[in-house]
Design a protein around this motif. Structure first.
Motif, PDB file in Angstrom:
ATOM      1  N   GLY A   1       0.808  -1.210   0.000  1.00 35.35           N
ATOM      2  CA  GLY A   1       0.000   0.000   0.000  1.00 35.35           C
ATOM      3  C   GLY A   1       0.843   1.262   0.000  1.00 35.35           C
ATOM      4  O   GLY A   1       1.939   1.305  -0.551  1.00 35.35           O
ATOM      5  N   LEU A   2       0.313   2.279   0.671  1.00 38.07           N
ATOM      6  CA  LEU A   2       0.960   3.594   0.684  1.00 38.07           C
ATOM      7  C   LEU A   2       1.709   3.861   1.992  1.00 38.07           C
ATOM      8  O   LEU A   2       2.087   5.001   2.261  1.00 38.07           O
ATOM      9  N   GLY A   3       1.941   2.820   2.769  1.00 38.02           N
ATOM     10  CA  GLY A   3       2.543   3.022   4.091  1.00 38.02           C
ATOM     11  C   GLY A   3       3.911   3.652   4.065  1.00 38.02           C
ATOM     12  O   GLY A   3       4.280   4.393   4.984  1.00 38.02           O
ATOM     13  N   ARG A   4       4.708   3.361   3.034  1.00 33.01           N
ATOM     14  CA  ARG A   4       6.059   3.939   2.951  1.00 33.01           C
ATOM     15  C   ARG A   4       6.089   5.230   2.141  1.00 33.01           C
ATOM     16  O   ARG A   4       7.146   5.832   1.977  1.00 33.01           O
ATOM     17  N   TRP A   5       4.942   5.643   1.623  1.00 32.19           N
ATOM     18  CA  TRP A   5       4.887   6.860   0.818  1.00 32.19           C
ATOM     19  C   TRP A   5       4.666   8.069   1.725  1.00 32.19           C
ATOM     20  O   TRP A   5       3.767   8.067   2.569  1.00 32.19           O
ATOM     21  N   SER A   6       5.445   9.100   1.513  1.00 27.15           N
ATOM     22  CA  SER A   6       5.201  10.358   2.217  1.00 27.15           C
ATOM     23  C   SER A   6       4.062  11.095   1.526  1.00 27.15           C
ATOM     24  O   SER A   6       3.648  10.746   0.409  1.00 27.15           O
TER      25      SER A   6
END
Length: 434
Positions: free
Chosen positions: A243-248
Motif C-alpha cells: 500500500g501507501l505506508g512507505r509513501w510520504s
C-alpha cells in the motif's frame, strides 16, 4: 480514482485538452452568457476530476462520443455518447435527467445503466457539482452524432430490469456528508476519492454481484486492492508493503500530478487517470486527496514482514546469470532500465526493489505490463521519454514467468513466484483482437 492499475477496461490515453472544450459554437456561447460560462468552466474541471474523457472517448474518437469497449464479467459493453447531440447523445436530457443518470444509473428513457458506470460513487456528488457538470456537457462540449453500440452481452444476461434490484441492494443514495471531527481538507479529500474520483471502482474488491465490497473507509475492504480486467489495482491504504505506508505525503502528491515517484510509476488504466484527471487537479485538491488517503489504516497486504532493501543475493545471481533463467532474461532485457540494484532511475524509470506492485500477492499487473507495455504518460503535453515496452512478441510464457519470479524474489522483495500458465492465460485474454 480509477488506480494504480487497470480500472474498468483498457482505456487508452486521451489527450488532456479534449476535456476543456470550447463551447460548440459562437451562438451557443452567446446564449449561455458570461455568467454561465463560469459554471461551464467549473464543470469542465469537475469532469476532469471524474475522468469522464477516459471512458467516454474512444481511441482516435471524438471527445465524449463514446464507443470505447469495456470488459465485464458478463461480456463486453460499449460506453455511450454523452455529447449534447439531441439524437444520439444527451442533448435531450434535462438537468434532472442528467442527475438521475449520473447518481442513480437510470437513463432518460428509463433503462438501467450497467454498474460499469460508477454511479454508486457519483451518488455522492452534491447538487452544485451536478449543476456545473450539466452546464459543461450541454454548453462546453461539441455535439457529435454517433449512435451508441449495443453490448456483446448475450441474452438473458443483457436484460436491464434486474439492475433495479441490484440498485435496491447496493446503491446508497444521498450526497456525501462531512464526517464530524474531520477537518476541511480530510472531508474534501474523502468527497473526491469516494465521489467524482470513484477510486473504489477499481481499487476495492467486488462481491459476487459485482458490487464494491465497501464504499467508504467504514468498510475494511475499501481501497484494499482488486483484480479487474487483467490488472490488479493497487492497495491504497496505509499497508506498509503493498500500500501507501512507505509513501510520504509529498510522494503521493507527486504521483498524482506526474504519474511517477521514487516508489512506482503509473501503468495500465492509471496512465489514463494521470493524463486526463489527476494532473489537472488544483494543488489544494491534490493535497486534500493525499490527506484522506494517508489517513486510511493498513488493510490487506500479504502478511509479510515490513519490507527492507537487501541487494546482496540478487547481486550474486546477476554476477552469474547463466545459473538462473530469470536472471538471464533480466540481464538481457531489463537491467539497462531497472538497474543491477533494482532501484531503476526513478522517477523516469520505475524501481523494482520494494515497488508495491512487485510485492503484491497478485502478479497480474506485472504480467500484463510485461506482455503489453503501457501507454505514454503525457504531463503538460510532453510524453514520457521511456514508456514500458511490451515483450509479448519477444519473450515466451516461460521466459516471462522466469524473469518476473526473479524480480519478485530479488532485492528482498519476497513475493511469490509466477507460473508460465498464469502468463499464458493473460497473454490469451489481453492479446485477443490485437
Amino acid at each position: 480514482m480509477k488506480k494504480m492499475l487497470k480500472g474498468l477496461g483498457a482505456a487508452l490515453c486521451v489527450a488532456l485538452p479534449f476535456i476543456a472544450q470550447a463551447p460548440a459554437d459562437a451562438a451557443t456561447a452567446s446564449a449561455t452568457g458570461a455568467a454561465d460560462q463560469t459554471l461551464v468552466q467549473r464543470g469542465a474541471y469537475l469532469a476532469q476530476l471524474g475522468d469522464c474523457a477516459a471512458c467516454h472517448t474512444a481511441p482516435k474518437g471524438k471527445p465524449f462520443a463514446g464507443g470505447l469497449p469495456m470488459n465485464t464479467p458478463m461480456g463486453r459493453i460499449y460506453v455511450t455518447n454523452i455529447t449534447p447531440d439531441a439524437r444520439t447523445g444527451i442533448g435531450g436530457y434535462t438537468e434532472a435527467d442528467f442527475a438521475r443518470a449520473l447518481r442513480e444509473g437510470v437513463a432518460k428513457d428509463g433503462h438501467n445503466l450497467y454498474p460499469a458506470m460508477p454511479y454508486p460513487s457519483y451518488a455522492k456528488v452534491d447538487d452544485d457539482d451536478v449543476k456545473a457538470l450539466y452546464a459543461f456537457f450541454m454548453h462546453g462540449v461539441a455535439p457529435v452524432q454517433q449512435a451508441n453500440r449495443e453490448s456483446d452481452i448475450k441474452w438473458p444476461l443483457n436484460m436491464r430490469w434486474p439492475l433495479m434490484f441490484w440498485n435496491m441492494a447496493f446503491l446508497e443514495k444521498g450526497g456525501y456528508r462531512d464526517k464530524p471531527g474531520k477537518d476541511v481538507a480530510w472531508n474534501r479529500g474523502a468527497y473526491l476519492v469516494q465521489g467524482l474520483g470513484h477510486c473504489g471502482s477499481c481499487h476495492t474488491p467486488r462481491g459476487v454481484a459485482f458490487q464494491e465490497s465497501a464504499l467508504d473507509e467504514s468498510g475494511s475492504a475499501f481501497l484494499s486492492g482488486a483484480l479487474l480486467d487483467g490488472w490488479f489495482a493497487s492497495n491504497l491504504t496505509g499497508e506498509h508493503n503493498t500500500g501507501l505506508g512507505r509513501w510520504s505525503d509529498e510522494d503521493l502528491r507527486t504521483f498524482l500530478k506526474t504519474g511517477a515517484n521514487r516508489h512506482a510509476s503509473a501503468f495500465g488504466a492509471m496512465t489514463s487517470v494521470i493524463n486526463n484527471s489527476t494532473q489537472a487537479m488544483s494543488d489544494q485538491d491534490v493535497a486534500a486527496v493525499s490527506t484522506y488517503l494517508k489517513s486510511l489504516p493498513p488493510v490487506g497486504g500479504t502478511g509479510a514482514a515490513a519490507y527492507t532493501y537487501d541487494p546482496q543475493a540478487t547481486k550474486v545471481s546477476l554476477d552469474r546469470p547463466a545459473n538462473d533463467a530469470g536472471a538471464r532474461v533480466y540481464t538481457a532485457y531489463c537491467m539497462h532500465c531497472h538497474g543491477v540494484d533494482g532501484h531503476g532511475f526513478a522517477p523516469m524509470l520505475a524501481p523494482l526493489a520494494g515497488n508495491p506492485n512487485v510485492l503484491a500477492k497478485d502478479a497480474s499487473s506485472l504480467i500484463n505490463v510485461t506482455l503489453n507495455g503501457t501507454g505514454d504518460l503525457v504531463i503538460d503535453g510532453v510524453p514520457s521519454p521511456f514508456p514500458m515496452p511490451g515483450f509479448a512478441a519477444v519473450l515466451d510464457d516461460q521466459q516471462i514467468a522466469d524473469v518476473l519470479s526473479f524480480v519478485r524474489a530479488g532485492w528482498n522483495n519476497g513475493a511469490p513466484a509466477v507460473g508460465a500458465a498464469e502468463v499464458a492465460k493473460l497473454r490469451q485474454s489481453t492479446q485477443a483482437g490485437r
